[in-house]
Motif scaffolding. Sequence first.
Motif, PDB file in Angstrom:
ATOM      1  N   LEU B  27       6.419  -5.098  60.935  1.00  0.00           N
ATOM      2  CA  LEU B  27       7.621  -6.745  60.381  1.00  0.00           C
ATOM      3  C   LEU B  27       7.928  -5.868  58.435  1.00  0.00           C
ATOM      4  O   LEU B  27       9.104  -5.885  58.187  1.00  0.00           O
ATOM      5  N   LEU B 160      14.000 -18.638  46.021  1.00  0.00           N
ATOM      6  CA  LEU B 160      13.095 -19.633  46.556  1.00  0.00           C
ATOM      7  C   LEU B 160      12.754 -19.249  48.133  1.00  0.00           C
ATOM      8  O   LEU B 160      11.837 -20.319  48.286  1.00  0.00           O
ATOM      9  N   ALA B 164       9.475 -21.354  49.857  1.00  0.00           N
ATOM     10  CA  ALA B 164       9.164 -21.631  50.956  1.00  0.00           C
ATOM     11  C   ALA B 164       7.880 -21.001  51.422  1.00  0.00           C
ATOM     12  O   ALA B 164       7.535 -21.825  51.716  1.00  0.00           O
ATOM     13  N   ALA B 167       5.025 -23.597  50.321  1.00  0.00           N
ATOM     14  CA  ALA B 167       5.283 -24.391  51.184  1.00  0.00           C
ATOM     15  C   ALA B 167       3.982 -23.927  52.370  1.00  0.00           C
ATOM     16  O   ALA B 167       3.484 -25.363  52.672  1.00  0.00           O
ATOM     17  N   GLN B 168       4.517 -23.209  52.974  1.00  0.00           N
ATOM     18  CA  GLN B 168       4.039 -22.651  54.034  1.00  0.00           C
ATOM     19  C   GLN B 168       2.368 -22.799  53.702  1.00  0.00           C
ATOM     20  O   GLN B 168       1.580 -23.150  54.502  1.00  0.00           O
ATOM     21  N   PHE B 172       0.048 -24.358  56.000  1.00  0.00           N
ATOM     22  CA  PHE B 172      -0.564 -24.469  57.484  1.00  0.00           C
ATOM     23  C   PHE B 172      -1.924 -23.197  56.392  1.00  0.00           C
ATOM     24  O   PHE B 172      -2.774 -22.814  57.418  1.00  0.00           O
ATOM     25  N   ASP B 175      -2.331 -18.184  56.393  1.00  0.00           N
ATOM     26  CA  ASP B 175      -2.514 -17.366  58.373  1.00  0.00           C
ATOM     27  C   ASP B 175      -1.688 -16.749  57.894  1.00  0.00           C
ATOM     28  O   ASP B 175      -1.318 -15.959  57.042  1.00  0.00           O
ATOM     29  N   PRO B 177       0.988 -15.317  59.530  1.00  0.00           N
ATOM     30  CA  PRO B 177       2.445 -15.504  58.779  1.00  0.00           C
ATOM     31  C   PRO B 177       3.010 -15.164  57.635  1.00  0.00           C
ATOM     32  O   PRO B 177       3.648 -14.900  57.984  1.00  0.00           O
ATOM     33  N   VAL B 178       1.998 -16.567  56.800  1.00  0.00           N
ATOM     34  CA  VAL B 178       2.238 -16.403  56.006  1.00  0.00           C
ATOM     35  C   VAL B 178       1.819 -15.008  54.980  1.00  0.00           C
ATOM     36  O   VAL B 178       2.790 -14.630  53.441  1.00  0.00           O
TER      37      VAL B 178
ATOM     38  N   PHE C 158      12.749  -7.396  66.639  1.00  0.00           N
ATOM     39  CA  PHE C 158      12.959  -8.885  66.065  1.00  0.00           C
ATOM     40  C   PHE C 158      13.306  -9.813  67.590  1.00  0.00           C
ATOM     41  O   PHE C 158      14.346  -9.844  67.385  1.00  0.00           O
ATOM     42  N   VAL C 230      13.933  -0.276  64.385  1.00  0.00           N
ATOM     43  CA  VAL C 230      12.423  -0.479  63.924  1.00  0.00           C
ATOM     44  C   VAL C 230      12.028  -0.862  65.579  1.00  0.00           C
ATOM     45  O   VAL C 230      10.645  -0.566  66.501  1.00  0.00           O
ATOM     46  N   LEU C 646      15.447 -21.130  56.394  1.00  0.00           N
ATOM     47  CA  LEU C 646      13.488 -21.907  55.706  1.00  0.00           C
ATOM     48  C   LEU C 646      12.741 -22.552  56.860  1.00  0.00           C
ATOM     49  O   LEU C 646      11.324 -22.111  57.453  1.00  0.00           O
ATOM     50  N   GLY C 649      10.682 -20.029  59.188  1.00  0.00           N
ATOM     51  CA  GLY C 649       9.337 -19.988  58.392  1.00  0.00           C
ATOM     52  C   GLY C 649       8.229 -20.722  58.703  1.00  0.00           C
ATOM     53  O   GLY C 649       6.974 -20.291  58.509  1.00  0.00           O
ATOM     54  N   PHE C 650       8.152 -22.122  58.638  1.00  0.00           N
ATOM     55  CA  PHE C 650       7.103 -23.057  59.537  1.00  0.00           C
ATOM     56  C   PHE C 650       6.706 -23.760  60.613  1.00  0.00           C
ATOM     57  O   PHE C 650       6.472 -23.791  61.391  1.00  0.00           O
ATOM     58  N   ARG C 652       5.155 -22.150  63.962  1.00  0.00           N
ATOM     59  CA  ARG C 652       4.129 -20.934  63.896  1.00  0.00           C
ATOM     60  C   ARG C 652       4.075 -20.647  65.531  1.00  0.00           C
ATOM     61  O   ARG C 652       3.032 -20.132  65.529  1.00  0.00           O
TER      62      ARG C 652
END
Lengths: 303, 209, 703
Positions: B27, B160, B164, B167-168, B172, B175, B177-178, C158, C230, C646, C649-650, C652
Amino acid sequence: MASQCRARVVGPWGASTLGLVLLSGCGVETFLDPQGPVAAQQRLHFWQVTGLMALVVLPVLTLTPWLLWRYRDRGGADYEPRWGFSRGWEIALWGGPALVVAVLAALLWINTTRLDPYAPLASDANSLRVQAVGYDWKWLFLYPDLGIASVDLLAFPAGRPLEIELTSATVMQSFFVPALGSQVYAMGGMSTWLHLGADAPGRFRGENSQYNGEGFHMQKFEAVAMDEAAFEGWAQNAATASALDTAALDALEQKGVASDLAHALDRPSDDILFGGLPDDLFARVMAETAKAPMAPHDMAAGR
Amino acid sequence: MNTETGRHPGLNLGSGHAEAHGEAEALVFGFWVFMMSDLVTFGLLLATYVTMLDNLAGGPGPKDLFELKPVFIETLVLLTSSLTYGMAILSLKHDPGRRLRPVLAWLGLTLMLGLAFVAMEAKDLHALQAKGGAPQRSGFLSAFWALVPLHALHVAAAALWLVAIAAQIWRFGLDTPVKTALLRLGVLWHFLDVVWIAIVSVVFLGGLA
Amino acid sequence: MTLAGLLDAALGRLDWNALPFWEMVTHPSASSIINGLIASGAAGIMVLGALVTIWALTRHRLWGTLWRDWLTSLDHKKIGIMYVVLAFVMLARALAEASVMRTQQAVGLGGGFLSPEHFGQLFSTHGTIMIFFMAMPFLTGVINFVMPLQIGARDVAFPLLNSVSLALTAAGAALVMASLLFTPFSIGGWSGYPPFTETGFSPDVGPDYWIWAVTLSSLGTTLAGMNFAVTIYKKRAPGMTMFRMPLFCWTALCVSILMIFAMPPLTLATSMLALDRYLGFHFFTNTGGGDPMLYANMFWLFGHPEVYILILPAFGVYSEVISTLSGKKLYGYTSLALATICIAVLSFTVWVHHFFTMGQSASLNAVFGIATMLIGIPTGVKVYDWMLTLYRGRVRLGVPMIYAAGFLMLFVIGGATGIVLANPSLDYVTHNTLFLVAHFHNMLIPGLLFGMLAAYAFWFPKAFGFRLEEKWGRRAAVSWIAGFILAFFPLYGLGLLGMPRRTVAFLEPAYLPFTLIALVGAGLVLFAFGCLVAQLVVSIRERDMRRVPVGDPWDGRSLEWSIPAPAPEWNFAVLPKVETRDPFTEAKEQGRAYRSPEGYEDIEMPRHSAVGPIVGIAGFACAFGLVWYMWWLAISGALLSLGAMLARGFARDTVRIIAAAEVREAHESWLAMVRATPRIPRHEENTPANLGHAIPASQEEQS
């Protein structure tokens, strides 16, 4: 337009192609039938390159079908499924093309330097200075030393080099006379240079080769090489025409081909000549094309 | 794969997650590649600016428009934000897992600095326009306005993104991903520093030289 | 605000005049009626096609399948297939346009039937579509499908980004399609040179369509390039070192790197043009200190690497096809890999050769001319390497090999004319003429398109589990080759006669025989496309007699042939361990193929996601809004797109675990089937006996 048939020369694109050109007869104008020193050198260079490339191309054209046949499946030929490298072949494969490219590069350097459109042609005669302005969709030719101008007609004495300074009063254009050789872009707000010449009197097709809209395909002009006396006569005749005044300049800027212009100017024929030039017209066209526009808020303020 | 050698140097994803480390690696690498693509964009814009330096069309030039003092302050602010971001990443690696997480504090500070930079930029650009330096005025100003505000836009987008991610975190916790998102944002944040230095050198110092 | 005012704001610049038949209704004349009928016909076909598709999907209750199994799928194979489908649809339109243009020029002596404006739109959409929405999706699709399988990966690095890339490209294509119904498209050509495309000279929406379509495609391609690079760097199976990768993967890697670095100049050039057009900037205007030459430099800084983005994947395909269909190791693997790298690097050093006639110094031109010629060296090496791969092989003239053979012979001719054009002094007399048009079609049709069609024939069984019908395939291949020769060799002649490109009509009778032959060629090419359609229909109808469930119909050499056809979602039940080049050939020869693995593990696969299609729809809406000055639509599209990203991003719960037991069952039952399936020799390759279980060519007894 072209007064004689010159179909003998078109080239290696197969006998059938050549035959078709012969059938269709007259009107073939190309650097492969050169009418001036620039195109003549370009033809020579073209055949040199084509000949050298044949060394690379012909083996592929002949050997590929042979390989496909000789080594066809169940054709009984030798089979070496694991063979994938040979030092000798590697050297030949990289060395051969490298050698050909080295020769081509030398030719390229020589010809590019010799045929630089910006370089004056080698000649004992004085060159004739012409300024060409591309409009939508016609060419204006200015003769600053003679004080005359013409539209879509580039008259010049054969045997004397032409020194052409180019600009565009509109979008990008490309000035090209195939029988004489090189083309160069004409661009707004700046000038480019091109040196050409014709060996003998003749009439040649000239064009803009850079797409510039609806009238693009109509933007042709005639390049007429004359003997010295005829050119003198032509220039004197042109000098008697009316001057290139503001009205004429405005008419030139209107989109349209030469016949539209003739109509607008109430001229009898497509031979539009002007007998007087404002000072520094070429520089003025350049400056006008590139002038700074009013900033939006100035426009809003009504300036 | 040896879990120790396969671990991502910047993260504490736990020793039993070789695959998670591998993915984090991909990533961050992928994002770095993306930045290289962006670098080409900024490089070309800088080149455009340089070629357009003389295309003033009678309008104002660098000497009429630029002032070094605000640029100097902006530079300090942006570089400091990179430092605070670095602190955030360090505290991420050694996150104690308490309720009041230092990582959030550092991120908050970084966000403030980033937004301050954008605000100062906006003020400068406004002043520039008032001095007759609108982008429509000349080729030179067009080149300037494509480059400098684009950088500011990048900083704003990064801010921004930071919000975001915050907020994660709120949703959460820290974790995986964060964490990887923070690493990627870090690449962007530091990258924008580098670009800013280039802009200061070429646009402002170069323009005034 | 009144209702009318509100409507005006909502519709922006869009009004009745945008409809293709409006002109002929309001201002009927012979010309407006002919052109209006052609344009409305084209728009009608598109609308009809869309309606029939919608009707068929509804009738067969396929909307759910389409959404769940395709549009939201993150499976690289499905995304690859969707890219190729997009490419074929766009190919159909661009071919139809080419035929109309050929017909026009065949009757274009002193006139013809098309208006110059209509002709301008045709060559602009034709070029834009062929490059950005046919060639690019085709090669991106093939790389997407093949490359992860060849390096032994379960997906790209990805998967979601992959879906977004596809959606952006499709949105760009949709925008070009929308311009059929809401006209006009640009007449500024596929390269969109300013100042002609600036508002001063093209105030209509045409260039805006071009700008946003190309920008969407450019963004999608940049992301795809990153993803592929990648993937190749990070996702290779254990033991799959760089120099064990199939050559196609080398070309994919080089292409990805080119995409990453060459697309930004394009995005930037189109964005700057947009700033000029929308906000009155002065990048490329004649006026206000703008510089059109800057655009030429930026566009070709993209444009030349783009040429190799287009050609290199085809080189990769030919390497695979020639080696496999010769039953022989690829000759000169290292040379081919190095040559690919050389070409990729050199491609950034030659852009000036697209405008030798712009008035720069002779020495600068010469340097760029020589740099251009240098590319001829590695390219020449490649051609000879492929010929040496045929040498002492057992060559089967299957459909992919016919394309490859046509490519070898035609491509060198295109290369030779490319060397002509690389000479600045010769470019001065051939630039902007049909010689140039003939040259790049000579590179791109035998080069790129034949390569992609070869790939289509070659890997189709891996994607769908059955082979394509052979007879129609051969007809298509031979007609493509013959059609190409007839359509484009005359254009070389016309170019040498100085006929400019983009000419709607002409006054020289000498041109006529050439344009007539070219028309015959265009007809043959259309026939070839028809053959492809017929082949697909016949193949689907008779699929049961061409199934290759074992998965190795051509005695393949690389990993993708070692798995079932169609490939399972997870590609490899157990990630392969690679010890050599041509690993599957090695395994077959040593009897190690099709063995049960020691154990199975759970497999993590990405869950479906709607982010891709949402970004695509939002991107289209944003672009369409920008074209027509419908600001509300543009802003909503941009916000929707941003919001989707956005929100993502949340997310999971993004992966799905496939239990080891499920994988074991699927894989073991396939292995059992393999053991029960007879192996066939190569000459039975195109018979129903070919169930995809091959006797390695090297072990086949031939008398």
